[in-house]
Design an enzyme around this catalytic site. Structure first.
Site, PDB file in Angstrom:
ATOM      1  CB  ALA A 278      -0.865  -0.013   1.256  1.00 14.87           C
TER       2      ALA A 278
ATOM      3  N   GLY B 121       0.453  -5.115   0.613  1.00 13.67           N
ATOM      4  CA  GLY B 121      -0.681  -5.066  -0.307  1.00 13.67           C
ATOM      5  C   GLY B 121      -0.341  -5.696  -1.650  1.00 13.67           C
TER       6      GLY B 121
ATOM      7  CD  GLU C 151      -2.881  -7.615   2.205  1.00 14.87           C
ATOM      8  OE1 GLU C 151      -2.533  -6.429   2.017  1.00 14.87           O
ATOM      9  OE2 GLU C 151      -3.593  -7.967   3.150  1.00 14.87           O
TER      10      GLU C 151
ATOM     11  CD  GLU D 294       1.311  -5.709   5.119  1.00 12.34           C
ATOM     12  OE1 GLU D 294       2.199  -6.587   5.267  1.00 12.34           O
ATOM     13  OE2 GLU D 294       0.579  -5.667   4.128  1.00 12.34           O
TER      14      GLU D 294
END
Ligand code: 3HC
Length: 688
Positions: free
Chosen positions: A62, A103, A106, A126
């Site tokens: 992210a 992310g 993911e 993270e």
């Protein structure tokens, strides 16, 4: 222009991201991916999809700079993006190079297939930002890679290589050769496969945890030390445990709840602040744009003691030849022997091969002649702390070193300008202050002298990266950034002993705060005798008294603590006696010392010293001070560093505490004007 483009290759739709530097999944990227998937769903001519990225890496996660802004929640948010990918009616293939992190992984997990080049790395870091993979990662990863692997990856944040990812089922194929071409071919092969393999629907790999639910507690227990003080590892474990215990739909809801809890906490803010602090540290003020570094092909190190040996190992490990100089053959042999032993210890842990040890040691040239440094591009002096000795060495180096060679001192306290003045080329002189053990500790203070040339600084910063250090620029002042801040802490800690505290009480406050050890444990480890005048009859303070009776710290089995044969400490009646003796002589009546007073006198004073350093221009920015303390002294990163922590405590509270203690801090204490002004104005010091 959107960072995402779509192109066709036959009946395969290729969604390409181009969002330098790391293809972070900011809003525009997320929006582009969703549009691409919608295009694939809409168009009957599209039979499969490939998601790929240009530049150095696949999505590295992210966009952290969006955190805390409305952009990160704006449609499509990352959890929505991954669901849209997984629900695509055509097979989606993630084609990975570089790093598929957070992310990014993911997105890959939501894709129906994952292929990667062998050099790719996959991870969910993270936890290092005080978070958990909050876009389905804690639920899909254990389903795809297995629960144990997911726990390890999520709770430590450490990535795995493509080969390991392939072996645990996280990758479907390793691609040798052109990634796009092979990914498209792979997509062609699977375009008719139905039902589509959706990670969220799998549960065969959850069986290991369903059959053995104790594995979560075992994992917690095995890592308790590593996770001490941190919130995020436990949250990651809980989320993965939910994956094993509950259906996917409930799992993602729980994941979201835990993610938001973490995100709103101080630890996540501290760790995200630190992520950018670390990267900012390499930027040097006042250096003209485009300044080119000097070429460093060969390094010279003067002194084969603990520091010189450790410093040399950094360069050898990076493939840079080192010439190491000592005055006596015996010391030289001892020093190189220790280096070899250290390498062999690393190899015995499987972190290096015997061949690599041979290669590193093969780059080392031991010598007794300073003249042998004539062909070195960088020479680092690492002899003991004595200005006259250092000046003498630099005077000699001035005659020996080739023009343009960088002359560095590893001094921890002394004045670099004075050392530079012993040469005819002060522009080539810089401080390179490594932290002990120098081959392990990540911090490097680069001390900028008044005349240090910009290209010397640029070289030092670049070289630091090459030897995997985090460099921070410091100005010339006694102790630079780190050790200067250590002084008030040590002075106050020692005074507190006289006033009624014990070493164990003071150390416990620091360890409970999150430091790896307290001031007296640190003194015992480093050596109580460091800087001691060596005259047992001259006893002016507690430290002199300890040294006089051979209590030099762990190396002698006794210091502020007694140590058993396994180096386990216990409070020492003898030390208590010494303290009481001093108290009696000084006529001090011991009193109850509160933990809060210890914090105010040893930690608030450090913050004040940090502010004085900033005020004096000896650090470029507050966040550099935080980087020094996290990497040089083990300040808990979940507290961001002393300056960030000061803001979380509240500056008015710090100033108030310091003023309350002023009488005890003594006449030499000076409250930083910067700190007082920031407190008054309601501003943050970590932004200074
Ligand atoms: N968001 C925003 N900026 C990022 C970023 C990210 N995820 N990752 C890196 N950057 C920026 C850096 O700040 C730096 O900016 P600068 O040039 O202005 O200083 C630039 O990209 C290059 O980064 P590095 O200097 O670190 O480059 P390296 O080549 O050494 O390393 C990397 C590249 C391995 C990708 C490293 O940057 C990295 O580890 N990044 C963080 C990865 C990460 O933590 N991802 C998880 C994000 S959280 C998430 O995904 C939440 C989700 O689960 C909901």
């Amino acid at each position: 222009m959107s960072p995402i483009t779509t192109t066709r290759h036959g009946d395969v739709l290729i969604i390409t991201s181009n969002n330098p530097p790391v293809n972070a999944l900011g809003h525009a990227v997320r929006e582009g991916i969703v549009k691409g998937i919608e295009e694939a769903d809409r168009d009957d001519a599209v039979k499969a999809v490939v998601i790929i990225a240009e530049g150095q890496t696949f999505f590295a996660g992210a966009d952290i700079s969006e955190f805390g802004t409305p952009k990160s929640f704006e449609y499509p948010a990352l959890p929505q993006v991954v669901d849209i990918i997984e629900n695509c009616t055509k097979p989606v293939v993630a084609a990975i190079h570089g790093t598929a992190f957070g992310g990014g992984l993911e997105v890959a997990l939501a894709s129906h297939y994952r292929v990667a080049v062998p050099s790719a790395k996959l991870g969910v870091p993270e936890v290092k930002l005080g978070l958990l993979p909050g876009a389905g990662g804690t639920q899909r990863l254990p389903r795809v890679a297995g629960v144990k692997k997911a726990l390890e990856m999520a709770a430590t944040g450490n990535p795995i290589g493509a080969k390991e990812a392939y072996e645990c089922g996280l990758l479907d194929k390793l691609i040798e050769g052109d990634l796009l071409q092979h990914a498209v071919a792979f997509a062609e092969d699977v375009k008719d496969a139905r039902p589509l393999p959706r990670s969220s629907e799998r549960d065969e790999k959850l069986a290991e945890a369903r059959d053995n639910p104790a594995l979560f507690d075992e994992f917690r227990a095995a890592n308790a030390r590593k996770f001490r003080g941190f919130d995020a590892p436990e949250y990651n474990i809980r989320a993965i445990q939910t994956a094993a215990e509950k259906p996917y739909a409930e799992g993602v809801l729980e994941e979201r709840k835990l993610f938001l809890e973490l995100m709103s906490g101080t630890q996540a803010r501290a760790q995200q602040y630190f992520f950018f602090a670390e990267r900012k540290a390499s930027k040097i003020d006042g250096v003209p744009e485009g300044t080119r570094p000097r070429d460093i092909r060969k390094v010279g190190v003067i002194g084969a003691g603990t520091m010189g040996g450790g410093i040399s190992m950094n360069f050898l490990s990076a493939g840079i030849p080192v010439t190491i100089v000592e005055m006596q053959q015996e010391a030289l042999d001892r020093g190189t022997g220790v280096m070899l032993k250290n390498y062999q210890a690393t190899a015995s842990k499987g972190k290096m091969t015997a061949e690599q040890v041979g290669q590193a040691m093969g780059l080392l040239t031991p010598t007794l002649k300073l003249e042998d440094l004539a062909d070195c591009d960088l020479i680092i002096e690492a002899v003991f702390e004595n200005m006259e000795v250092k000046k003498d060495i630099f005077g000699k180096l001035d005659k020996i070193a080739k023009p343009g060679a960088i002359l560095a001192s590893n001094t921890s306290y002394l004045n670099i300008d004075e050392i530079a003045a012993a040469t005819s080329r002060p522009q080539d002189v810089v401080g390179l202050h490594f932290f002990s053990p120098a081959n392990v500790m990540k911090l490097l203070e680069v001390v900028r002298g008044a005349k240090t040339a910009p290209d010397v600084l640029v070289t030092a910063m670049q070289l630091a990266k090459k030897i995997r250090k985090v460099a921070v620029v410091a100005g010339v002042c006694y102790g630079f950034i780190g050790n200067r801040m250590l002084i008030p802490r040590q002075v106050e800690a020692t005074k507190l002993l006289l006033e009624g505290a014990t070493p164990a009480q003071i150390d416990k406050v620091h360890v409970d705060f999150g430091m790896p050890m307290g001031p007296f444990q640190m003194a015992d480890l480093a050596g109580v005798d460091i800087g001691w005048h060596r005259d047992p009859s001259r006893i002016e303070n507690i430290r002199d008294a300890l040294c006089a009776v051979d209590r030099w710290g762990q190396k002698k089995g006794a210091g502020f603590y007694d140590y058993d044969e396994k180096r386990r400490p216990s409070p020492s009646p003898k030390v208590q006696e010494i303290i009481e003796d001093f108290r009696a002589k000084a006529g001090v009546q011991p009193r109850e010392i509160s933990d809060q007073e210890i914090i105010e006198r040893t930690l608030y004073t450090m913050v004040n010293e940090g502010a004085l350093i900033l005020e004096g221009g000896f650090a470029q920015r507050a966040s550099d001070i935080d980087v020094v303390w996290v990497y040089g002294y083990g300040w808990p990163v979940y507290r961001g560093g002393p300056m960030f922590w000061a803001d979380t405590e509240g500056l008015p509270r710090i100033v108030e505490g310091l003023k309350r203690q002023q009488g005890r801090l003594g006449p030499d204490f000076k409250l930083s004007k910067l700190l007082a002004d920031k407190a008054e104005a309601g501003e943050k010091i970590s932004k200074a």
